[in-house]
Design a protein around this motif. Structure first.
Motif, PDB file in Angstrom:
ATOM      1  N   ARG A   1      31.351  29.782  38.302  1.00 16.54           N
ATOM      2  CA  ARG A   1      32.087  28.957  37.132  1.00 16.54           C
ATOM      3  C   ARG A   1      33.264  29.503  36.682  1.00 16.54           C
ATOM      4  NH1 ARG A   1      27.727  31.069  34.729  1.00 16.54           N
ATOM      5  NH2 ARG A   1      25.744  30.285  35.558  1.00 16.54           N
ATOM      6  N   LYS A   2      34.011  28.804  35.884  1.00 11.03           N
ATOM      7  CA  LYS A   2      35.602  28.852  35.880  1.00 11.03           C
ATOM      8  C   LYS A   2      35.930  30.339  35.400  1.00 11.03           C
ATOM      9  CE  LYS A   2      39.247  26.423  33.883  1.00 11.03           C
ATOM     10  NZ  LYS A   2      39.755  26.705  32.617  1.00 11.03           N
ATOM     11  N   VAL A   3      35.195  30.922  34.417  1.00 12.87           N
ATOM     12  CA  VAL A   3      35.720  32.329  34.011  1.00 12.87           C
ATOM     13  C   VAL A   3      35.486  33.137  35.138  1.00 12.87           C
ATOM     14  CG1 VAL A   3      35.526  33.969  32.154  1.00 12.87           C
ATOM     15  CG2 VAL A   3      35.121  31.801  31.534  1.00 12.87           C
ATOM     16  N   PRO A   4      34.388  33.355  35.648  1.00 14.10           N
ATOM     17  CA  PRO A   4      34.157  34.590  36.900  1.00 14.10           C
ATOM     18  C   PRO A   4      35.206  34.102  37.827  1.00 14.10           C
ATOM     19  CG  PRO A   4      32.285  33.222  36.684  1.00 14.10           C
ATOM     20  CD  PRO A   4      33.058  32.891  35.379  1.00 14.10           C
ATOM     21  N   ARG A   5      35.362  32.859  38.339  1.00 15.45           N
ATOM     22  CA  ARG A   5      36.136  32.472  39.254  1.00 15.45           C
ATOM     23  C   ARG A   5      37.678  33.016  39.002  1.00 15.45           C
ATOM     24  NH1 ARG A   5      35.947  26.547  40.246  1.00 15.45           N
ATOM     25  NH2 ARG A   5      37.517  26.329  38.449  1.00 15.45           N
ATOM     26  N   SER A   6      38.252  32.640  37.781  1.00 15.50           N
ATOM     27  CA  SER A   6      39.594  32.961  37.427  1.00 15.50           C
ATOM     28  C   SER A   6      39.760  34.398  37.575  1.00 15.50           C
ATOM     29  CB  SER A   6      40.141  32.356  36.366  1.00 15.50           C
ATOM     30  OG  SER A   6      39.644  32.710  35.240  1.00 15.50           O
ATOM     31  N   LEU A   7      38.685  35.234  37.019  1.00 17.56           N
ATOM     32  CA  LEU A   7      38.589  36.643  36.933  1.00 17.56           C
ATOM     33  C   LEU A   7      39.007  37.159  38.367  1.00 17.56           C
ATOM     34  CD1 LEU A   7      38.515  39.164  34.795  1.00 17.56           C
ATOM     35  CD2 LEU A   7      36.048  39.097  35.871  1.00 17.56           C
ATOM     36  N   VAL A   8      37.829  36.834  39.294  1.00 19.77           N
ATOM     37  CA  VAL A   8      37.954  37.187  40.664  1.00 19.77           C
ATOM     38  C   VAL A   8      39.388  37.068  41.370  1.00 19.77           C
ATOM     39  CG1 VAL A   8      36.933  37.064  42.944  1.00 19.77           C
ATOM     40  CG2 VAL A   8      35.567  37.080  41.079  1.00 19.77           C
ATOM     41  N   MET A   9      39.938  35.718  41.136  1.00 21.81           N
ATOM     42  CA  MET A   9      41.177  35.257  41.764  1.00 21.81           C
ATOM     43  C   MET A   9      42.288  36.181  41.482  1.00 21.81           C
ATOM     44  SD  MET A   9      40.502  33.192  44.095  1.00 21.81           S
ATOM     45  CE  MET A   9      42.268  32.522  44.564  1.00 21.81           C
ATOM     46  N   ASN A  10      42.249  36.416  39.945  1.00 22.42           N
ATOM     47  CA  ASN A  10      43.437  37.170  39.413  1.00 22.42           C
ATOM     48  C   ASN A  10      43.377  38.601  39.904  1.00 22.42           C
ATOM     49  OD1 ASN A  10      44.981  35.476  37.967  1.00 22.42           O
ATOM     50  ND2 ASN A  10      43.393  35.154  36.265  1.00 22.42           N
ATOM     51  N   ILE A  11      42.074  39.002  39.888  1.00 15.35           N
ATOM     52  CA  ILE A  11      42.245  40.577  40.453  1.00 15.35           C
ATOM     53  C   ILE A  11      42.606  40.607  42.045  1.00 15.35           C
ATOM     54  CG2 ILE A  11      40.428  42.551  41.071  1.00 15.35           C
ATOM     55  CD1 ILE A  11      38.984  41.666  38.652  1.00 15.35           C
ATOM     56  N   SER A  12      42.047  39.565  42.694  1.00 19.20           N
ATOM     57  CA  SER A  12      42.633  39.431  44.254  1.00 19.20           C
ATOM     58  C   SER A  12      44.194  39.398  44.267  1.00 19.20           C
ATOM     59  CB  SER A  12      41.931  38.178  44.783  1.00 19.20           C
ATOM     60  OG  SER A  12      40.619  38.354  44.625  1.00 19.20           O
ATOM     61  N   TYR A  13      44.669  38.503  43.257  1.00 25.35           N
ATOM     62  CA  TYR A  13      46.124  38.508  43.517  1.00 25.35           C
ATOM     63  C   TYR A  13      46.941  40.066  43.364  1.00 25.35           C
ATOM     64  CZ  TYR A  13      47.265  33.489  43.441  1.00 25.35           C
ATOM     65  OH  TYR A  13      47.425  32.228  43.681  1.00 25.35           O
ATOM     66  N   LEU A  14      46.248  40.749  42.615  1.00 27.33           N
ATOM     67  CA  LEU A  14      46.987  42.174  42.346  1.00 27.33           C
ATOM     68  C   LEU A  14      47.761  42.809  43.859  1.00 27.33           C
ATOM     69  CD1 LEU A  14      44.803  44.111  39.661  1.00 27.33           C
ATOM     70  CD2 LEU A  14      47.249  43.411  39.411  1.00 27.33           C
ATOM     71  N   PRO A  15      46.689  43.070  44.968  1.00 26.15           N
ATOM     72  CA  PRO A  15      47.283  43.632  46.049  1.00 26.15           C
ATOM     73  C   PRO A  15      48.613  42.709  46.629  1.00 26.15           C
ATOM     74  CG  PRO A  15      44.919  43.462  46.205  1.00 26.15           C
ATOM     75  CD  PRO A  15      45.403  42.803  44.970  1.00 26.15           C
ATOM     76  N   VAL A  16      48.608  41.345  46.151  1.00 27.56           N
ATOM     77  CA  VAL A  16      49.576  40.627  46.741  1.00 27.56           C
ATOM     78  C   VAL A  16      50.842  40.789  45.936  1.00 27.56           C
ATOM     79  CG1 VAL A  16      50.253  38.217  47.243  1.00 27.56           C
ATOM     80  CG2 VAL A  16      47.763  39.078  47.525  1.00 27.56           C
ATOM     81  N   LEU A  17      50.617  40.696  44.568  1.00 25.01           N
ATOM     82  CA  LEU A  17      51.821  40.806  43.725  1.00 25.01           C
ATOM     83  C   LEU A  17      52.294  42.504  43.507  1.00 25.01           C
ATOM     84  CD1 LEU A  17      50.856  38.516  40.926  1.00 25.01           C
ATOM     85  CD2 LEU A  17      52.207  38.058  42.764  1.00 25.01           C
ATOM     86  N   ASN A  18      51.450  43.394  43.558  1.00 24.80           N
ATOM     87  CA  ASN A  18      51.748  44.536  43.255  1.00 24.80           C
ATOM     88  C   ASN A  18      52.700  45.090  44.315  1.00 24.80           C
ATOM     89  OD1 ASN A  18      51.141  46.273  41.184  1.00 24.80           O
ATOM     90  ND2 ASN A  18      49.249  46.616  41.591  1.00 24.80           N
ATOM     91  N   PRO A  19      53.749  46.125  44.170  1.00 30.90           N
ATOM     92  CA  PRO A  19      54.503  46.736  45.253  1.00 30.90           C
ATOM     93  C   PRO A  19      53.334  47.615  46.271  1.00 30.90           C
ATOM     94  CG  PRO A  19      55.278  47.241  43.159  1.00 30.90           C
ATOM     95  CD  PRO A  19      54.328  46.347  42.976  1.00 30.90           C
ATOM     96  N   ASP A  20      53.637  47.468  47.466  1.00 33.05           N
ATOM     97  CA  ASP A  20      52.806  48.320  48.317  1.00 33.05           C
ATOM     98  C   ASP A  20      52.733  49.523  48.157  1.00 33.05           C
ATOM     99  OD1 ASP A  20      52.595  46.012  49.964  1.00 33.05           O
ATOM    100  OD2 ASP A  20      54.065  46.558  51.626  1.00 33.05           O
TER     101      ASP A  20
END
Lengths: 266, 275
Positions: A88-107
């Motif tokens: 559903r929308k809310v858990p989906r965007s939550l999981v996707m946003n957390i997944s972005y963290l290692p991509v956006l965060n400096p190594d």
């Protein structure tokens, strides 16, 4: 004149990009250890490279970790992408946003945060921790490559398969997976190359005796210039070049074939 | 339908264990101090960061990264334009050649400059052979900037090239038909249209440049501490996790905010379009 200037500019930039690499390659055949002088042609550094335990072990670990982390994160990430698209929308965007963290965060932040975790959880640093770290930063990239393919997916085809009597799992393997395959392959290749190239995260999550090529080069370079690294660079540069040329030739051949097919269809 | 989301659960568990928990631990250490009798909530670590010594490091990191990004843009934009122009031959090969160094190990690329710039390195041997004065930029900020520009230039060129090659040629022709000279066409049409590429180029160069600790360590010789070196030092040699975590939090917030602003800007641009 204009054309000449443009060509000259392109030439200068590519000179800047390639001169250091070519100099390294030339000096990998230099028998004199000092950089200033040319002491004659030799293959000595290549022989020493292949006798260097430290480099060979790190090469072995680099490849093993790249393959393992690419395979595991491809499976984990593909399954995740399919599952997430059904959330559903809310858990989906939550999981996707957390997944972005290692991509956006400096190594470096991903690296130190994992290091804290491993010390906190009392896990011994080494192969295991480095593999976990690589899977962690690779999986989001796999998800991001598979996601767009899932969005393009026509659900009617899957339903048609079910209507024609396919079991859900049969339809999944025969209908869904083949359609998202390009995304899976891209994700897997991306994961593999990211893992091979990683230095920062590995640097913080590895232990005594286990290091990848980047870490070995870093510690050797800190001790000063070493002709063995020149030989290693030459071999790595050539393998990357050959690999990319093969991929490129195959891709342009595929495009040509596709165009021809379309032409005959019309 | 929702039963199918179960196959995402292994990843969700992995994500919680190895993405969420580590970040929470960083926050935990950043907001506490070790009193000997246990951890205590405190803002001491953040206060310490605002001491002049550390603020200087932050300032230096931003200044060097901004300078490198600017040089990359200055060098990269014309290259992207040339590569994207219609009459440029062998476009595919040139693009491939631009990508090849990116695929070579980052450490090896940086190491290459170490051998070139050394006191008795190749550049200086060439210069002295020509009876020219030698240059001594190894282990200075100049070498660090050079290393950053060298490593990140392709990341600037590629996104700009992609956007430029997608620009509708008839828009440019229209500007020319309406009497604009090439400078005006560039200022009023080409550059504004290429902004999304410029912005993603800036992000892709600035972000890794501002957090690097490898380039500053190898080419700066450890004299020029950047924020990345400061974090590394706190965790690997000083063992002050609390302070290191506080710096990481500040870094993370600054980066996520600037990414957010940049991506907003990009969306507005793309959504706004020409009409």
């Amino acid at each position: 004149m204009r054309k000449f200037l443009r060509r000259f500019y392109v030439f200068l930039i590519f000179l800047f990009l390639y001169a250091p690499i070519f100099v390294l390659m030339a000096y990998s055949f230099n028998s004199s250890r000092s950089r200033g002088a040319w002491g004659g042609f030799t293959l000595k550094w290549y022989r020493e490279l292949f006798r260097d335990r430290e480099i060979l072990t790190s090469l072995k670990y680099t490849i093993i970790i790249a393959i393992l982390s690419a395979v595991i994160s491809t499976i984990l990430g593909t399954a995740a992408a399919i599952g997430i698209s059904h959330m559903r929308k809310v858990p989906r965007s939550l999981v996707m946003n957390i997944s972005y963290l290692p991509v956006l965060n400096p190594d470096i932040i991903t690296g130190v945060s994992l290091m804290i975790l491993f010390i906190f959880a009392n896990i011994n640093f080494g192969f295991k921790t480095m593999l976990i770290a690589h899977i962690t930063f690779n999986t989001p990239y796999v998800i991001l490559s598979v996601m767009p393919k899932l969005k393009q997916l026509d659900t009617h085809i899957y339903e048609a398969a079910l209507d024609l009597g396919a079991t859900p799992s049969y339809a999944f393997w025969k209908v869904i997976i083949p359609q998202i395959m390009p995304g899976i392959v891209t994700g897997c290749l991306l994961a593999f190359t990211l893992s091979i190239d990683d230095f920062v995260i590995s640097f913080f999550t590895t232990g005594v005796g286990v290091s990848n090529l980047s870490i070995t080069v870093f510690s050797m370079a800190r001790r000063g210039v070493n002709p063995k690294i020149n030989a290693l660079s030459t071999l790595m540069f050539l393998s990357v070049l050959i690999l990319l040329i093969i991929v490129n030739v195959r891709m342009s051949r595929d495009i040509k074939a596709k165009k021809q097919r379309e032409a005959t269809l019309i | 339908m929702n039963r199918k989301s179960i196959i995402a659960y292994p990843y969700v568990i992995w994500m919680v264990l190895f993405i969420v928990v580590p970040i929470l631990l960083v926050f935990y250490y950043g907001f506490t101090v070790d009193t000997g009798a246990g951890a205590k909530f405190s803002l001491e670590n953040f206060r310490r960061f605002f001491e002049p010594v550390y603020l200087m490091v932050l300032l230096r990191s931003f200044a060097l990264a901004a300078l490198s990004t600017f040089i990359c843009l200055l060098l990269g934009y014309p290259l992207a334009m040339i590569l994207a122009s219609k009459d440029f031959e062998r476009k595919n090969i040139m693009l491939l050649l631009l990508i090849v160094p990116m695929w070579m190990n980052f450490l090896l690329r940086t190491y290459a400059w170490l051998t070139l710039l050394e006191k008795k390195g190749i550049i200086n041997s060439l210069l002295s052979a020509l009876n020219l004065p030698t240059i001594n930029i190894i282990y200075t900020t100049k070498a660090v900037v050079l290393g950053m520009v060298y490593n990140f230039l392709p990341f600037m060129v590629l996104p700009i090239y992609t956007v430029l090659s997608k620009i509708d040629k008839s828009v440019i022709e229209a500007a020319q038909d309406l009497g604009a000279n090439s400078l005006t066409t560039f200022k009023k049409v080409i550059f504004p249209l290429s902004l999304p590429g410029v912005i993603s180029g800036i992000t892709m160069v600035f972000m890794p440049a501002v957090t690097t600790f490898v380039i500053s360590r190898l080419l700066g010789g450890g004299h020029y501490k950047l924020i990345g070196n400061l974090i590394e030092q706190q965790f690997l040699s000083v063992y002050d996790w609390n302070f290191g975590s506080a710096i990481s939090i500040i870094m993370m917030i600054v980066i996520l905010i600037s990414m957010g602003i940049l991506s907003k800007y990009e969306e507005v641009r793309e959504g706004g379009g020409l009409l």
